[in-house]
Write a protein that holds these residues in place. Structure first.
Motif, PDB file in Angstrom:
ATOM      1  N   PRO A   1      35.032   0.364  -0.624  1.00 36.18           N
ATOM      2  CA  PRO A   1      35.960   1.473  -0.383  1.00 36.18           C
ATOM      3  C   PRO A   1      36.157   2.408  -1.572  1.00 36.18           C
ATOM      4  N   GLY A   2      35.226   2.414  -2.523  1.00 38.66           N
ATOM      5  CA  GLY A   2      35.299   3.386  -3.630  1.00 38.66           C
ATOM      6  C   GLY A   2      34.981   4.787  -3.123  1.00 38.66           C
ATOM      7  N   PHE A   3      35.013   5.731  -4.035  1.00 40.95           N
ATOM      8  CA  PHE A   3      34.752   7.135  -3.692  1.00 40.95           C
ATOM      9  C   PHE A   3      33.239   7.315  -3.457  1.00 40.95           C
ATOM     10  N   ALA A   4      32.871   7.824  -2.284  1.00 40.73           N
ATOM     11  CA  ALA A   4      31.454   7.868  -1.884  1.00 40.73           C
ATOM     12  C   ALA A   4      30.639   8.804  -2.770  1.00 40.73           C
ATOM     13  N   THR A   5      29.460   8.351  -3.165  1.00 41.23           N
ATOM     14  CA  THR A   5      28.549   9.195  -3.941  1.00 41.23           C
ATOM     15  C   THR A   5      28.182  10.458  -3.163  1.00 41.23           C
ATOM     16  N   ASP A   6      28.151  10.359  -1.839  1.00 39.38           N
ATOM     17  CA  ASP A   6      27.831  11.537  -1.020  1.00 39.38           C
ATOM     18  C   ASP A   6      28.873  12.638  -1.189  1.00 39.38           C
TER      19      ASP A   6
END
Ligand code: UD1
Length: 419
Positions: free
Chosen positions: A301-306
């Protein structure tokens, strides 16, 4: 002939936007249809080029595929061809996810190394070592992944990193293996949960979907099903950033706001008013100039690389200095070179970027290098003085169905120009 977007700066985006099924889910669900003989129906498919490309990959394996609007119907034969066509494979990254189902169903696969976005090195070592643990031989030969097994057996697999693609491939091979497989340090992305739900409907026995330990009890065979793709959280988040950057007011429908908990929290920290309603709607309102916020990309649930390009784009017009750390795909920072053309005050050091916000960006011709970078440049163009021309837009159109139409509906002046 070159096609590009002409983006007029200065608009405040206001209104509602509907988001359809997730690109990064639908392609995997289409591959999962290989696991059961018969007709599987997938609804809420996004109308993007990758879907017919994936249909071509499945056809090369012997399936009949019909795409009618947002419904894909896939009829899988009793005997599949185990060799995936190289031309279609080379055009999209997600094509590699036919590897697991083919090994599961045919006990052998020859799958050309996939194409996709140029966002950095994308090895397949974890996919291969997982399949080896299940009892398959797996090598790279003549540009293809070649895998073969006498039979697959359950195994304990520890992933070095919670890779989305490796988790999917191992999962889709393990559902038809003999015995129980445990995948530890598995990816927890909502798209993984979506595949697990579909596989369970097909008769697979999977526990722990959405956690980092997936337990799969192999079954003899699966049955076809009907499944609705989850909403595209990355597209939903793109509109959320668009609202924050243009000091707009956008209601997004069709995406579970819980899939964006951290993203929406970051936007609140930047000063946005964020409200959610029900299980598929949220609204982002930004009254004043955004405040700078730091971002670190990590597996869900971290901040998505996308979403990293949007974090950079937002930071470039925020009040203050932001640090953005990229932990997944090093080449994603190439986007910053284009942002600098637009007047952003940004520089990188290894996998960190420092962005000092400016009041206004300055319009310029820019080039999209991948789907998200392209969409990020369009959002940045909305915050620039004058007219920004964004080239290589085929990237953007791979991920955003009806992008220009949606932007216009929200009040932006954007044209698709063929010159
Ligand atoms: C998927 C998404 C992509 C997203 C990414 C991370 C699709 C089609 N694409 O890509 O949009 O940015 O998840 O959320 O769903 N790695 C290895 N060895 C492997 C596999 C991966 O070293 O065998 C590394 C990659 O280089 C990368 C990291 O692991 O640094 C994460 O990659 P992964 O989660 O596998 O991404 P994809 O499934 O390729």
């Amino acid at each position: 002939m070159s096609e590009h977007f002409r983006v007029q700066g200065g608009a405040r985006l206001v209104g509602e936007v509907d988001v359809v099924g997730a690109k990064n889910s639908v392609l995997k669900l289409m591959a999962a249809a290989l696991l059961a003989e018969g007709t599987t129906t997938i609804t809420n498919c996004p109308e993007i080029l990758d879907v017919p490309l994936m249909a071509d990959v499945l056809r090369s394996l012997g399936c009949e595929v019909d795409i009618d609007g947002d419904v894909a119907t896939i009829t899988t034969p009793a005997e599949l061809n185990h060799r995936a066509d190289s031309e279609a494979m080379g055009k999209l990254r997600a094509s590699v996810c036919v590897l697991g189902p083919l090994v599961g169903r045919c006990k052998r696969a020859v799958v050309a190394l996939p194409g996709g976005d140029a966002i950095g090195s994308r090895p397949l070592d974890m996919h291969q070592s997982g399949l080896r643990k299940l009892g398959a031989r797996s090598e790279i030969e003549h540009g293809c992944v070649v895998a073969e097994a006498e039979g697959l057996h359950g195994a304990q697999i520890w992933l070095d990193f919670p890779s989305v693609g490796a988790t999917e491939n191992i999962l889709m091979a393990a559902v038809l293996a003999n015995g129980t497989t445990v995948i530890d340090n598995a990816a927890r992305e909502p798209e993984i949960v979506d595949i697990c739900v579909m596989l369970q409907q097909m008769g697979a026995r999977i526990e722990g979907a959405g956690t980092s330990t997936l337990t799969v009890h192999g079954v003899e065979s699966l049955r076809p099903t009907e499944h609705r793709v989850i909403g595209d959280r990355i597209v939903g988040a793109t509109w959320a950033f668009a609202a924050a950057m243009t000091r707009g007011d956008i209601t997004v429908r069709g995406v579970d706001p819980h899939h964006l908990d951290l993203v929406l929290e970051k936007l609140r920290m930047a000063g946005a008013e964020v409200t959610t309603s029900g299980h598929d709607t949220f609204r982002v309102v930004q009254h004043d100039r955004p405040q700078s916020v730091d971002f670190v990309t990590l597996p869900y649930p971290g901040f998505a690389t996308d979403l990293q390009p949007f974090a950079i784009a937002l930071s470039s017009v925020s009040d203050g200095t932001s640090m953005i750390t990229e932990n997944l795909f090093e080449a994603r920072f190439r986007f910053i070179e284009e942002m600098v053309r637009l007047g952003a005050d940004a520089r990188t050091d290894g996998h960190h970027a420092v962005v000092r916000g400016v009041e206004k960006l300055s319009s310029a011709p820019v080039w999209a290098s991948d789907i998200r970078a392209g969409a990020g440049l369009v959002l940045a163009g909305l915050c620039a003085d004058g007219t920004t021309e964004v080239y290589e837009i085929f990237h953007i159109e791979r991920g955003y169905p009806g992008f220009v139409e949606n932007l216009r509906k929200l009040g932006a002046t954007v044209d698709r120009v063929t010159a």
